[in-house]
Design a protein around this motif. Structure first.
Motif, PDB file in Angstrom:
ATOM      1  N   LEU A  69     -10.988  48.073 -27.064  1.00 38.40           N
ATOM      2  CA  LEU A  69     -11.213  47.059 -26.033  1.00 38.40           C
ATOM      3  C   LEU A  69      -9.916  46.456 -25.511  1.00 38.40           C
ATOM      4  CD1 LEU A  69     -14.278  45.201 -27.586  1.00 38.40           C
ATOM      5  CD2 LEU A  69     -14.261  46.419 -25.405  1.00 38.40           C
ATOM      6  N   SER A  70      -8.801  46.794 -26.129  1.00 38.21           N
ATOM      7  CA  SER A  70      -7.531  46.196 -25.720  1.00 38.21           C
ATOM      8  C   SER A  70      -7.104  46.710 -24.350  1.00 38.21           C
ATOM      9  CB  SER A  70      -6.443  46.504 -26.756  1.00 38.21           C
ATOM     10  OG  SER A  70      -6.185  47.893 -26.812  1.00 38.21           O
ATOM     11  N   ASP A  71      -6.271  45.918 -23.689  1.00 37.24           N
ATOM     12  CA  ASP A  71      -5.752  46.297 -22.377  1.00 37.24           C
ATOM     13  C   ASP A  71      -4.654  47.345 -22.524  1.00 37.24           C
ATOM     14  OD1 ASP A  71      -7.421  44.418 -21.251  1.00 37.24           O
ATOM     15  OD2 ASP A  71      -5.888  42.851 -21.221  1.00 37.24           O
ATOM     16  N   GLN A  72      -4.355  47.994 -21.427  1.00 38.40           N
ATOM     17  CA  GLN A  72      -3.197  48.879 -21.345  1.00 38.40           C
ATOM     18  C   GLN A  72      -2.262  48.327 -20.276  1.00 38.40           C
ATOM     19  OE1 GLN A  72      -4.428  52.944 -20.666  1.00 38.40           O
ATOM     20  NE2 GLN A  72      -4.835  53.293 -22.819  1.00 38.40           N
ATOM     21  N   TYR A  73      -1.031  48.030 -20.676  1.00 42.14           N
ATOM     22  CA  TYR A  73      -0.029  47.528 -19.737  1.00 42.14           C
ATOM     23  C   TYR A  73       0.891  48.686 -19.352  1.00 42.14           C
ATOM     24  CZ  TYR A  73      -1.100  42.530 -20.121  1.00 42.14           C
ATOM     25  OH  TYR A  73      -1.708  41.300 -20.041  1.00 42.14           O
ATOM     26  N   LEU A  74       0.934  48.983 -18.062  1.00 43.19           N
ATOM     27  CA  LEU A  74       1.777  50.066 -17.558  1.00 43.19           C
ATOM     28  C   LEU A  74       3.212  49.565 -17.433  1.00 43.19           C
ATOM     29  CD1 LEU A  74       1.901  52.963 -16.404  1.00 43.19           C
ATOM     30  CD2 LEU A  74       1.496  51.965 -14.143  1.00 43.19           C
ATOM     31  N   CYS A  75       4.122  50.198 -18.167  1.00 45.34           N
ATOM     32  CA  CYS A  75       5.518  49.753 -18.220  1.00 45.34           C
ATOM     33  C   CYS A  75       6.426  50.760 -17.514  1.00 45.34           C
ATOM     34  CB  CYS A  75       5.970  49.589 -19.671  1.00 45.34           C
ATOM     35  SG  CYS A  75       4.994  48.385 -20.603  1.00 45.34           S
ATOM     36  N   ASN A  76       7.414  50.232 -16.845  1.00 43.14           N
ATOM     37  CA  ASN A  76       8.314  51.038 -16.026  1.00 43.14           C
ATOM     38  C   ASN A  76       9.425  51.649 -16.885  1.00 43.14           C
ATOM     39  OD1 ASN A  76       9.528  52.173 -13.790  1.00 43.14           O
ATOM     40  ND2 ASN A  76      10.560  50.292 -13.159  1.00 43.14           N
ATOM     41  N   PHE A  77       9.036  52.585 -17.756  1.00 39.22           N
ATOM     42  CA  PHE A  77      10.008  53.274 -18.600  1.00 39.22           C
ATOM     43  C   PHE A  77       9.360  54.530 -19.169  1.00 39.22           C
ATOM     44  CE2 PHE A  77       7.474  51.826 -21.969  1.00 39.22           C
ATOM     45  CZ  PHE A  77       7.973  52.217 -23.207  1.00 39.22           C
ATOM     46  N   VAL A 112       1.802  51.537 -22.138  1.00 42.21           N
ATOM     47  CA  VAL A 112       1.862  52.934 -21.709  1.00 42.21           C
ATOM     48  C   VAL A 112       2.989  53.074 -20.692  1.00 42.21           C
ATOM     49  CG1 VAL A 112      -0.570  53.369 -22.156  1.00 42.21           C
ATOM     50  CG2 VAL A 112       0.114  52.537 -19.915  1.00 42.21           C
ATOM     51  N   ASP A 113       3.650  54.230 -20.714  1.00 45.69           N
ATOM     52  CA  ASP A 113       4.774  54.422 -19.801  1.00 45.69           C
ATOM     53  C   ASP A 113       4.316  55.119 -18.523  1.00 45.69           C
ATOM     54  OD1 ASP A 113       4.526  57.128 -20.358  1.00 45.69           O
ATOM     55  OD2 ASP A 113       6.334  57.259 -21.580  1.00 45.69           O
ATOM     56  N   ILE A 114       5.271  55.427 -17.646  1.00 48.00           N
ATOM     57  CA  ILE A 114       4.915  55.997 -16.344  1.00 48.00           C
ATOM     58  C   ILE A 114       5.029  57.517 -16.337  1.00 48.00           C
ATOM     59  CG2 ILE A 114       5.466  53.937 -15.016  1.00 48.00           C
ATOM     60  CD1 ILE A 114       8.177  55.129 -14.374  1.00 48.00           C
ATOM     61  N   THR A 115       5.134  58.138 -17.523  1.00 46.85           N
ATOM     62  CA  THR A 115       5.115  59.595 -17.575  1.00 46.85           C
ATOM     63  C   THR A 115       3.667  60.078 -17.506  1.00 46.85           C
ATOM     64  OG1 THR A 115       4.931  59.802 -19.989  1.00 46.85           O
ATOM     65  CG2 THR A 115       7.142  59.497 -19.073  1.00 46.85           C
ATOM     66  N   CYS A 116       3.505  61.391 -17.431  1.00 47.23           N
ATOM     67  CA  CYS A 116       2.162  61.964 -17.305  1.00 47.23           C
ATOM     68  C   CYS A 116       1.559  62.316 -18.657  1.00 47.23           C
ATOM     69  CB  CYS A 116       2.212  63.210 -16.419  1.00 47.23           C
ATOM     70  SG  CYS A 116       3.282  64.520 -17.066  1.00 47.23           S
ATOM     71  N   ASP A 117       2.213  61.944 -19.754  1.00 46.60           N
ATOM     72  CA  ASP A 117       1.760  62.342 -21.083  1.00 46.60           C
ATOM     73  C   ASP A 117       0.928  61.250 -21.748  1.00 46.60           C
ATOM     74  OD1 ASP A 117       3.378  64.978 -22.008  1.00 46.60           O
ATOM     75  OD2 ASP A 117       4.589  63.758 -20.659  1.00 46.60           O
ATOM     76  N   GLY A 145       2.881  36.034 -11.422  1.00 51.93           N
ATOM     77  CA  GLY A 145       2.298  37.063 -10.578  1.00 51.93           C
ATOM     78  C   GLY A 145       3.217  38.210 -10.224  1.00 51.93           C
ATOM     79  N   GLY A 146       4.522  38.092 -10.503  1.00 51.53           N
ATOM     80  CA  GLY A 146       5.443  39.189 -10.224  1.00 51.53           C
ATOM     81  C   GLY A 146       5.514  40.145 -11.397  1.00 51.53           C
ATOM     82  N   PRO A 147       6.580  40.941 -11.469  1.00 53.41           N
ATOM     83  CA  PRO A 147       6.755  41.828 -12.634  1.00 53.41           C
ATOM     84  C   PRO A 147       6.799  41.022 -13.931  1.00 53.41           C
ATOM     85  CG  PRO A 147       8.261  42.439 -10.870  1.00 53.41           C
ATOM     86  CD  PRO A 147       7.630  41.143 -10.452  1.00 53.41           C
ATOM     87  N   TYR A 148       6.103  41.505 -14.930  1.00 49.85           N
ATOM     88  CA  TYR A 148       6.035  40.847 -16.239  1.00 49.85           C
ATOM     89  C   TYR A 148       7.014  41.576 -17.155  1.00 49.85           C
ATOM     90  CZ  TYR A 148       3.851  39.091 -20.572  1.00 49.85           C
ATOM     91  OH  TYR A 148       3.599  38.501 -21.790  1.00 49.85           O
ATOM     92  N   HIS A 149       8.042  40.872 -17.612  1.00 50.16           N
ATOM     93  CA  HIS A 149       9.128  41.515 -18.337  1.00 50.16           C
ATOM     94  C   HIS A 149       8.928  41.432 -19.850  1.00 50.16           C
ATOM     95  CE1 HIS A 149      11.045  40.553 -14.390  1.00 50.16           C
ATOM     96  NE2 HIS A 149      11.469  41.787 -14.549  1.00 50.16           N
ATOM     97  N   LEU A 150       9.184  42.558 -20.511  1.00 42.38           N
ATOM     98  CA  LEU A 150       9.144  42.638 -21.967  1.00 42.38           C
ATOM     99  C   LEU A 150      10.524  43.027 -22.479  1.00 42.38           C
ATOM    100  CD1 LEU A 150       5.827  44.678 -22.463  1.00 42.38           C
ATOM    101  CD2 LEU A 150       6.102  42.196 -22.457  1.00 42.38           C
ATOM    102  N   GLY A 151      10.859  42.533 -23.660  1.00 43.16           N
ATOM    103  CA  GLY A 151      12.120  42.899 -24.296  1.00 43.16           C
ATOM    104  C   GLY A 151      11.882  43.854 -25.453  1.00 43.16           C
TER     105      GLY A 151
END
Length: 253
Positions: A69-77, A112-117, A145-151
């Protein structure tokens, strides 16, 4: 319903959901009806997970349900480029939000990353007691509301060297930051090294930037001669294509 009743209802709903899938596969259940069954199943699932949320002893099937039930956050990496040991060895890295730290997070998520795997995800996280499968995060809309940054921390040069050109994403931007008590903010940025450009990555697989531009220009010239494209529009497309090759491989905001 009490906890046992909710759990029994969830088991019943799970059986009905599986039966609905079988009926849909053989063509005796319409897609709209299948969607209604699945919606009810997930509503019941959420109610069951909430009921067990504050308990120390939680059945394994409920733990698994909570993860589903958890969300998936799409990350730019790319996990394979920047966090290869998490994929290969399930190495745990400290990962924390860099925004909204004045308030508790509202969601549990996997990254999850932005690759196709399908393997391009982070689904094991550090926890004070033991590792966990989700990471508490904020809703991006609740922190501006903008990009949400993670470290991502403690990655170091080793991950950078081990990372490959999987999916042709290349290296990310690199910033050299030095602590200095004499500076107003306590630090200064010595150098910014830009990540790999699209043209550089394509060159590694024998696609020459100039040859690509010539090929596109040839197609544009042909379209202009055949009156399928206005000259001004053709030049704009060519400029966008050329600029795009010099852009970085990751998403730009």
């Amino acid at each position: 319903l009490d906890s046992s009743g909710k759990l029994e209802a969830w088991h019943d709903a799970k059986e009905i959901k599986e039966a609905a899938q079988s009926m849909f596969n053989i063509g005796i259940l319409e897609l709209e009806d299948k969607a209604k069954v699945e919606s009810l199943y997930w509503e019941i699932s959420q109610a069951v997970v909430r009921d067990f949320g504050d308990r120390t002893m939680v059945p394994e099937e409920i733990r698994q349900l909570d993860e589903n039930l958890s969300d998936q956050y799409l990350c730019n990496f790319s996990v394979f480029q920047s966090l290869i040991d998490h994929w290969a060895l399930k190495q745990l890295f400290p990962i924390v939000p860099l925004q909204g730290l004045e308030r508790p997070p509202e969601r549990d998520a996997r990254l999850v990353d932005i690759t196709c795997d399908s393997d391009g995800q982070v689904d094991h996280f550090i926890d004070p007691e033991a590792q966990r499968d989700t990471l508490p995060l904020h809703l991006p809309t609740s922190v501006g509301g903008g990009p949400y940054h993670l470290g991502f921390f403690l990655m170091g040069a080793y991950q950078d060297i081990m990372g490959d050109m999987h999916n042709l994403f290349g290296r990310v931007n690199e910033v050299h930051v030095f602590l200095d008590p004499d500076e107003e903010n306590g630090y200064y940025i010595e150098e910014v090294i830009e990540g790999t450009s699209i043209a550089s990555v394509l060159d590694m697989v024998q696609y020459d930037e100039k040859a690509l531009v010539r090929s596109v220009k040839k197609q544009i010239d042909s379209a202009i001669q055949d009156d399928r494209l206005k000259p001004s529009e053709g030049m704009r497309l060519l400029a966008e294509y050329s600029n795009g090759l010099r852009d970085q491989t990751y998403l730009s905001f």
